[in-house]
Design a protein around this motif. Structure first.
Motif: not given
Ligand code: HEM
Length: 401
Positions: A150, A191, A219, A393
């Motif tokens: 999203k 999330v 990942d 969120e």
């Molecule tokens: C959402 C941090 C690893 C994919 C988030 C959010 C944070 C965050 C703060 C919430 C903010 C938001 O809603 O956009 C991190 C941290 C990681 C990490 C610190 C590792 C150290 C990953 C990895 C992936 C990923 C490895 C995918 C391979 C996503 C996705 C969202 C998300 C798809 C949701 C965005 C949405 O609301 O549509 N991440 N992330 N993240 N993260 Fe991560």
């Protein structure tokens, strides 16, 4: 799309300061003896997710309770605040446990990390924002997940939310009563759990993904290496003075962060040497260009350009190349600016030396670099140039198209 062979992996690894010795698709070989647990199952972390919370969030999404969860979490910000009572019971009970610190926590190191972060914050914001941010766009699984979830439809907002994680972790009081990191990290964990349920339902993601369920432990470790481990490498490469205890404390803050994100202890590196060995095996070999990553990189670089950093887009492009190397710069089609390249190559090492009081005379272009670094830090501190805190969120759907 660039083909990754052993030779290009080695070149990339060298450019990023990692060895890049492993090859794509190699079996999981990093020994769990190098982890905070000291032993483990040996299971590939690409096959490990976060079962308990994944199941809770899947049912929250399916039962249409996402808005209720977001409303209940909105004012839950500080570590001292109790878990909101208006949350669904399963999730509330889950948070009671998941917000606790691991039994291997070392408070001395966490406090030192707070002090280290305060001293290093400009460098860290800069490395996370420019280096880590752009590197995330050439981590194919991350780029595809972020693009098709999203939040991918509004990257400015998404970048601001991701900055909130870095900002809260880097805060002097991150883990203290008054800090916010425990809450931010736990919100992020749920999330991710919601995304694991939602993305496999996206026909767009399915069409490009090479995995069934996104955001595995593997990942998350890759993302840690593109931010934390990469920052450690850069600070060492730039000769920024750090004591051994500073370095260990900086890692410790990340170890606890990884624990909060649901990474099993057997995969969390116990030392920086182990972290770099893991990064060599898992990060460098998987980097690559994707259309999704290209789009995200443009949005991110455009975002940075919105803030007045006193430099041109050509300068920004060259700084990305300086940190990540020409191979990644070429994948993303970052146009060259030979004048900026020369200024950076000659001026940046001197800027650091003067800033760290290692040389007595202020170098030419000191002010240019200073404005650039401080401008980025301000953008970071303002959480992506918005003046209000952007709450994290839970998404209730995927990106529509
Ligand atoms: C959402 C941090 C690893 C994919 C988030 C959010 C944070 C965050 C703060 C919430 C903010 C938001 O809603 O956009 C991190 C941290 C990681 C990490 C610190 C590792 C150290 C990953 C990895 C992936 C990923 C490895 C995918 C391979 C996503 C996705 C969202 C998300 C798809 C949701 C965005 C949405 O609301 O549509 N991440 N992330 N993240 N993260 Fe991560």
């Amino acid at each position: 799309m660039p083909e990754l062979n052993r030779r290009s992996v080695l070149t990339l690894g060298a450019a990023l300061g990692f060895a890049g010795a492993a090859v794509p698709g190699a079996a999981w070989a990093w020994p769990s003896t190098g982890s905070v647990a000291g032993s483990g199952s040996g299971l590939d972390p690409q096959q490990v997710w976060d079962p308990q919370i994944d199941q809770i969030m899947a049912s929250i999404v399916d039962n249409g309770q996402v808005a209720q969860v977001n409303d209940a979490m909105r004012n839950w910000v500080h570590n001292w605040q109790p878990v909101p009572s208006a949350l669904p019971t399963d999730l509330k009970n889950y948070f009671q446990e998941s917000t606790k610190l691991p039994d291997w926590v070392d408070w001395w190191k966490l406090r030192r990390a707070g002090d280290f972060h305060r001293r290093m914050d400009s460098y860290l914001f800069f490395i996370y924002g420019v280096g880590g941010g752009i590197m995330s766009t050439v981590i194919p699984r991350e780029a595809k997940s972020v693009y098709w979830s999203k939040g991918g439809a509004d990257m400015q907002d998404r970048a601001a939310k991701t900055f909130a994680f870095g900002y809260d972790l880097t805060d002097k009081d991150a883990f203290e009563w008054s800090g916010e990191f425990k809450v931010t990290a736990n919100k992020t964990r749920i999330v991710h759990a919601a995304v694991r349920h939602l993305l496999p339902q996206s026909p767009h993601w399915q069409a490009v993904a090479d995995e069934q369920i996104p955001i595995s432990n593997g990942d998350i470790l890759v993302t840690f290496h593109s931010t934390g481990t990469f920052a450690h490498k850069m600070l060492k490469q730039w000769d920024v003075p750090m004591s051994d205890y500073d370095e260990a404390s900086f890692l410790h803050a990340w170890q606890v962060a990884l624990h909060y994100l649901g990474v099993q202890d057997e995969y969390i590196p116990a030392t920086w040497d182990e972290a770099h060995a893991q990064a060599d095996a898992t990060l460098t070999p998987i980097l690559g260009w994707t259309p999704e990553g290209q789009d995200l990189a443009e949005v991110l670089l455009g975002l940075t350009a919105q803030v007045d950093l006193g430099v041109t887009r050509g300068f920004l492009n060259e700084f990305v190349r300086y940190m990540l190397g020409d191979e990644i710069g070429d994948w993303l089609g970052l146009f060259r600016d030979e004048t900026s390249k020369k200024i950076i190559e000659e001026g940046w090492p001197l800027y650091i030396k003067f800033r760290e009081s290692l040389i007595p005379v202020m170098p030419t272009n000191f002010m240019l670099f200073d404005k650039f670094v401080k401008g980025l830090a301000m953008a970071f501190l303002n959480k992506g140039s918005s003046t209000q805190t952007t709450p994290i969120e839970v998404p209730d759907t995927n990106r529509p198209s």
